[in-house]
Write an enzyme that holds these catalytic residues in place. Sequence first.
Site, PDB file in Angstrom:
ATOM      1  N   HIS A 132       5.197   3.601   2.170  1.00 20.75           N
ATOM      2  CA  HIS A 132       5.141   2.302   2.836  1.00 20.75           C
ATOM      3  C   HIS A 132       3.924   2.122   3.732  1.00 20.75           C
ATOM      4  CE1 HIS A 132       7.471  -1.124   4.796  1.00 20.75           C
ATOM      5  NE2 HIS A 132       7.516  -1.356   3.504  1.00 20.75           N
ATOM      6  N   LYS A 134       0.394   1.064   5.075  1.00 15.17           N
ATOM      7  CA  LYS A 134      -0.525  -0.053   4.838  1.00 15.17           C
ATOM      8  C   LYS A 134      -1.675   0.166   5.787  1.00 15.17           C
ATOM      9  CE  LYS A 134       3.728  -2.103   4.498  1.00 15.17           C
ATOM     10  NZ  LYS A 134       4.823  -2.178   5.400  1.00 15.17           N
ATOM     11  N   ASP A 139     -15.298   4.546   7.448  1.00 15.31           N
ATOM     12  CA  ASP A 139     -16.417   5.317   8.015  1.00 15.31           C
ATOM     13  C   ASP A 139     -16.003   6.291   9.115  1.00 15.31           C
ATOM     14  OD1 ASP A 139     -18.118   3.931   6.318  1.00 15.31           O
ATOM     15  OD2 ASP A 139     -18.683   2.459   7.833  1.00 15.31           O
TER      16      ASP A 139
END
Length: 191
Positions: A132, A134, A139
């Site tokens: 789940h 996200k 960089d």
Amino acid sequence: MNRKEYFCVIVLLAILSGIVIFVPTMPATKPAIIEVEKPVPIPTPCWSVFFSPNGGCTDAVVAEVHKAKKWVHAQAYAFTSSTICEALNGAAFRGLEVEVILDDKWNRSNPDSLMGTLVVEVLMDSSHTIAHDKLLILDGTTVITGSFNWTHAAETRNGENLLIVRDPELAAVYERNFQKHKAHSKPWRKP
């Protein structure tokens, strides 16, 4: 403003500007010297937050991906946003290292998943009931996270949040976690 308040304001301004000032002691015998280090510049905000519906979450993700100079590491649960997909593909075309880990079950079972349109290798995380996460790490300096799924519905209909934090130490923590998920994820093969 009385004399005491005025004096306090002057001292505070002098301290903030890094000036060495002479402060008379009470009673006035010898002045005390207060040395102040050079002022530390206050940094611009190191975070941004967005809310949906229609709060600019997708645009914020895309803008940050466009700013990336070296690499983008991404994890997503639901992936149907063509705008975010185009940004990730664009980063790969610019020569950036782009790594993507998606939830295996949701993306394999959902015909709207855009995993097949990514130009980079897609890793599928099936080690959890739901992968789940996200997030994006850019960089090694920026983390994008929150409840915001990479879907059109998340941008236009759902109540979601997106947090962008510019902090190399935090990015390193997220990167270590990303590498743990990468180690148990399997490459997806286009049918």
